[in-house]
Write a protein that holds these residues in place. Structure first.
Motif, PDB file in Angstrom:
ATOM      1  N   ILE A  86       5.093 -14.151 -84.385  1.00  0.00           N
ATOM      2  CA  ILE A  86       3.701 -14.504 -84.633  1.00  0.00           C
ATOM      3  C   ILE A  86       3.716 -15.692 -85.598  1.00  0.00           C
ATOM      4  O   ILE A  86       4.065 -15.545 -86.772  1.00  0.00           O
ATOM      5  N   ASP A  87       3.385 -16.854 -85.084  1.00  0.00           N
ATOM      6  CA  ASP A  87       3.403 -18.093 -85.868  1.00  0.00           C
ATOM      7  C   ASP A  87       2.036 -18.262 -86.533  1.00  0.00           C
ATOM      8  O   ASP A  87       1.069 -18.656 -85.898  1.00  0.00           O
ATOM      9  N   PHE A  88       1.974 -17.942 -87.835  1.00  0.00           N
ATOM     10  CA  PHE A  88       0.693 -17.982 -88.535  1.00  0.00           C
ATOM     11  C   PHE A  88       0.100 -19.390 -88.563  1.00  0.00           C
ATOM     12  O   PHE A  88      -1.100 -19.579 -88.349  1.00  0.00           O
ATOM     13  N   MET A  89       0.927 -20.372 -88.861  1.00  0.00           N
ATOM     14  CA  MET A  89       0.428 -21.735 -88.981  1.00  0.00           C
ATOM     15  C   MET A  89      -0.127 -22.237 -87.653  1.00  0.00           C
ATOM     16  O   MET A  89      -1.187 -22.867 -87.610  1.00  0.00           O
ATOM     17  N   ALA A  90       0.592 -21.957 -86.569  1.00  0.00           N
ATOM     18  CA  ALA A  90       0.116 -22.389 -85.257  1.00  0.00           C
ATOM     19  C   ALA A  90      -1.149 -21.641 -84.851  1.00  0.00           C
ATOM     20  O   ALA A  90      -2.045 -22.205 -84.212  1.00  0.00           O
ATOM     21  N   ALA A  91      -1.229 -20.351 -85.229  1.00  0.00           N
ATOM     22  CA  ALA A  91      -2.354 -19.520 -84.794  1.00  0.00           C
ATOM     23  C   ALA A  91      -3.620 -19.756 -85.600  1.00  0.00           C
ATOM     24  O   ALA A  91      -4.723 -19.765 -85.045  1.00  0.00           O
ATOM     25  N   CYS A  92      -3.475 -19.933 -86.932  1.00  0.00           N
ATOM     26  CA  CYS A  92      -4.694 -20.032 -87.754  1.00  0.00           C
ATOM     27  C   CYS A  92      -4.590 -21.047 -88.887  1.00  0.00           C
ATOM     28  O   CYS A  92      -5.531 -21.179 -89.670  1.00  0.00           O
ATOM     29  N   GLY A  93      -3.445 -21.721 -89.012  1.00  0.00           N
ATOM     30  CA  GLY A  93      -3.329 -22.766 -90.016  1.00  0.00           C
ATOM     31  C   GLY A  93      -3.121 -22.278 -91.431  1.00  0.00           C
ATOM     32  O   GLY A  93      -3.288 -23.053 -92.387  1.00  0.00           O
ATOM     33  N   ARG A  94      -2.731 -21.010 -91.612  1.00  0.00           N
ATOM     34  CA  ARG A  94      -2.478 -20.481 -92.949  1.00  0.00           C
ATOM     35  C   ARG A  94      -1.101 -19.824 -92.995  1.00  0.00           C
ATOM     36  O   ARG A  94      -0.491 -19.544 -91.961  1.00  0.00           O
ATOM     37  N   LEU A 370      -0.163  -9.422 -77.395  1.00  0.00           N
ATOM     38  CA  LEU A 370       0.173 -10.402 -78.419  1.00  0.00           C
ATOM     39  C   LEU A 370       1.091 -11.488 -77.862  1.00  0.00           C
ATOM     40  O   LEU A 370       0.988 -12.660 -78.259  1.00  0.00           O
ATOM     41  N   ILE A 371       1.982 -11.122 -76.970  1.00  0.00           N
ATOM     42  CA  ILE A 371       2.864 -12.114 -76.357  1.00  0.00           C
ATOM     43  C   ILE A 371       2.064 -13.078 -75.494  1.00  0.00           C
ATOM     44  O   ILE A 371       2.266 -14.305 -75.534  1.00  0.00           O
ATOM     45  N   GLY A 372       1.125 -12.550 -74.702  1.00  0.00           N
ATOM     46  CA  GLY A 372       0.460 -13.354 -73.695  1.00  0.00           C
ATOM     47  C   GLY A 372      -0.846 -13.992 -74.089  1.00  0.00           C
ATOM     48  O   GLY A 372      -1.359 -14.849 -73.365  1.00  0.00           O
ATOM     49  N   SER A 373      -1.415 -13.616 -75.227  1.00  0.00           N
ATOM     50  CA  SER A 373      -2.755 -14.082 -75.579  1.00  0.00           C
ATOM     51  C   SER A 373      -2.750 -14.836 -76.904  1.00  0.00           C
ATOM     52  O   SER A 373      -2.462 -14.258 -77.961  1.00  0.00           O
ATOM     53  N   ALA A 374      -3.094 -16.110 -76.842  1.00  0.00           N
ATOM     54  CA  ALA A 374      -3.220 -16.895 -78.073  1.00  0.00           C
ATOM     55  C   ALA A 374      -4.348 -16.357 -78.944  1.00  0.00           C
ATOM     56  O   ALA A 374      -4.267 -16.390 -80.179  1.00  0.00           O
ATOM     57  N   ASP A 375      -5.403 -15.849 -78.321  1.00  0.00           N
ATOM     58  CA  ASP A 375      -6.514 -15.273 -79.083  1.00  0.00           C
ATOM     59  C   ASP A 375      -6.063 -14.045 -79.871  1.00  0.00           C
ATOM     60  O   ASP A 375      -6.465 -13.849 -81.023  1.00  0.00           O
ATOM     61  N   ALA A 376      -5.238 -13.197 -79.243  1.00  0.00           N
ATOM     62  CA  ALA A 376      -4.740 -12.002 -79.931  1.00  0.00           C
ATOM     63  C   ALA A 376      -3.846 -12.391 -81.103  1.00  0.00           C
ATOM     64  O   ALA A 376      -3.925 -11.794 -82.188  1.00  0.00           O
ATOM     65  N   GLU A 382      -4.989 -14.305 -88.549  1.00  0.00           N
ATOM     66  CA  GLU A 382      -6.114 -14.429 -89.483  1.00  0.00           C
ATOM     67  C   GLU A 382      -6.186 -13.226 -90.411  1.00  0.00           C
ATOM     68  O   GLU A 382      -6.446 -13.369 -91.615  1.00  0.00           O
ATOM     69  N   ASN A 383      -5.977 -12.041 -89.869  1.00  0.00           N
ATOM     70  CA  ASN A 383      -6.031 -10.832 -90.692  1.00  0.00           C
ATOM     71  C   ASN A 383      -4.832 -10.714 -91.613  1.00  0.00           C
ATOM     72  O   ASN A 383      -4.968 -10.303 -92.770  1.00  0.00           O
ATOM     73  N   TYR A 384      -3.650 -11.053 -91.125  1.00  0.00           N
ATOM     74  CA  TYR A 384      -2.441 -10.904 -91.934  1.00  0.00           C
ATOM     75  C   TYR A 384      -2.441 -11.893 -93.099  1.00  0.00           C
ATOM     76  O   TYR A 384      -2.108 -11.540 -94.233  1.00  0.00           O
ATOM     77  N   THR A 385      -2.814 -13.149 -92.833  1.00  0.00           N
ATOM     78  CA  THR A 385      -2.808 -14.150 -93.892  1.00  0.00           C
ATOM     79  C   THR A 385      -4.018 -14.029 -94.816  1.00  0.00           C
ATOM     80  O   THR A 385      -4.036 -14.624 -95.896  1.00  0.00           O
ATOM     81  N   GLY A 386      -5.026 -13.256 -94.388  1.00  0.00           N
ATOM     82  CA  GLY A 386      -6.147 -12.962 -95.265  1.00  0.00           C
ATOM     83  C   GLY A 386      -7.457 -13.544 -94.810  1.00  0.00           C
ATOM     84  O   GLY A 386      -7.594 -14.764 -94.651  1.00  0.00           O
TER      85      GLY A 386
END
Length: 389
Positions: A86-94, A370-376, A382-386
């Motif tokens: 799960i790439d936090f930066m790619a997914a939500c920028g944090r 989670l593997i197949g969905s960028a939204d997931a 977003e939740n993990y990084t806060g």
């Protein structure tokens, strides 16, 4: 003795609140029932949301964290020997920061000492009085003598077993709780981490987590029955079981060594409402506890402190009480969202005694999503990084 804000509890929540208020020119006194050495000996969480990182910077204690902490841009979920990144930066920028709670507490003590803070340790028989009036006070015993602390506000930062939450009338308290039928056996060792990122593993034998506190200090956990005791587990037995549950390539490179701390923590979700009553305001574990699966305990305490310090500063600097009036509402909105995330991570990654084939398949479908969905992935990141304050 007099002050603006009496803070019950000298853990990270109480110390951070005191630090922020004192920097704003608001007087505090902190009462802690244990010694400073005991507070600093507690082994707790090590993952800081980026909002917590920024709040510590605002409190003036970010320098050592940025020198010694480990920024993390993602984590792994593992199942059936697969590693899902799960790439936090790619997914939500944090991102998040790995920096142990003990180190945060040490930094706060040092900062409070520089400000000349009043922190009383080994305090006994604490009682809160006149909470619904304009002049509350705290009675307590310290160094063999009885004392009275007059104040304008009381912040209850004294944890689940403290005096603050029970000081709310029983008729107005609503408590929500879910206990899980297992615990986490945790080991701290002076060994390099198993991987550059945290690994959360779902395995047929039970959950495992490979974490770290620094580049040379690792923290590992395995799911165990609540009937187990830490002393039942030798170091060798722990390492053998951990290897079984981690992906093969990770287990093959695992560096082991003597444990320097070993303990079992039960898992519980708990929320007490309301978080304020009269002049009493609850923060952190005094009001809520989350399973450690989502790394939210310290971070929720920090967000409570953000809301309360903001409200008290507005009262003293601007004569505004609207933020104080809605403190509990603001804090609980974020608490419940974090509860949902921690609950969902716990349900996804653990094996339950009554778990059937359907439940297991649902876990696998969630991981596949989670593997197949960028939204997931974005939602998880977003939740993990806060979530924002």
């Amino acid at each position: 003795m007099q002050t603006d804000v009496a803070i019950i509890g000298g853990g990270p929540a109480g110390l951070l609140l005191s630090q922020l208020l004192m920097r704003a020119g608001i007087a505090t006194v902190v009462l802690e029932r244990r010694s400073r050495a005991h507070v600093l000996s507690r082994i707790r969480a090590g993952v800081l949301e980026w909002g917590t990182v920024q709040l510590l910077e605002t409190a003036g204690i970010g320098d050592r964290m940025h020198r010694e902490g480990l920024p993390h841009e993602g984590c792994y979920l593992a199942a059936d020997d697969r590693m899902i990144h799960i790439d936090f930066m790619a997914a939500c920028g944090r991102q998040v920061m790995v920096y142990g709670q003990t180190e945060v507490t040490r930094d706060l003590y040092d900062a409070q000492d520089r400000l000349g803070a009043t922190i009383l340790h080994d305090v006994e028989e604490v009682a809160l009085h006149d909470l619904e009036g304009d002049a509350p006070h705290v009675s307590f015993r310290h160094a063999g003598a009885d004392h009275r602390l007059d104040c304008r506000f009381i912040a209850g930062c004294d944890g689940f077993h403290g005096v603050s939450r029970p000081s709310l009338p029983a008729a107005v308290r609503r408590e929500f709780e879910k206990t899980f039928p297992f615990g986490w056996l945790g080991v701290l060792s002076e060994t390099p981490p198993a991987d550059s990122e945290l690994i959360y593993a779902n395995h047929a034998r039970g959950f495992a987590l490979a974490s770290m506190r620094s580049r040379a200090l690792s923290r590992y956990y395995i799911q165990v029955p609540l009937t187990d005791r830490a002393e039942d587990w030798s170091d060798a037995a722990f390492w053998d079981e951990l290897r079984r549950r981690l992906p093969e390539r990770v287990a093959a490179g695992l560096v082991t060594g003597p444990s320097i701390e070993k303990s079992i923590a039960p898992l519980r979700s708990f929320v007490s409402e309301p978080m304020q009553w009269g002049r009493l305001y609850l923060c952190g574990d005094a009001a809520h506890i989350v399973p450690p699966t989502g790394a939210k305990g310290l971070n929720l305490a920090a967000s409570d402190v953000f809301y309360l310090s903001r409200a008290l500063t507005a009262h003293y600097h601007d004569g505004r009480d609207d933020l104080l009036a809605r403190y509990g509402e603001d804090a609980l909105a974020r608490v419940w969202r974090a509860m949902r995330f921690s609950w969902s991570m716990t349900m996804l990654l653990h094996r339950f005694p009554d778990q059937g084939a359907f439940d297991r398949r649902m876990q696998m479908v969630e991981l596949e999503t989670l593997i197949g969905s960028a939204d997931a992935r974005r939602t998880m990141a977003e939740n993990y990084t806060g979530l924002p304050y």
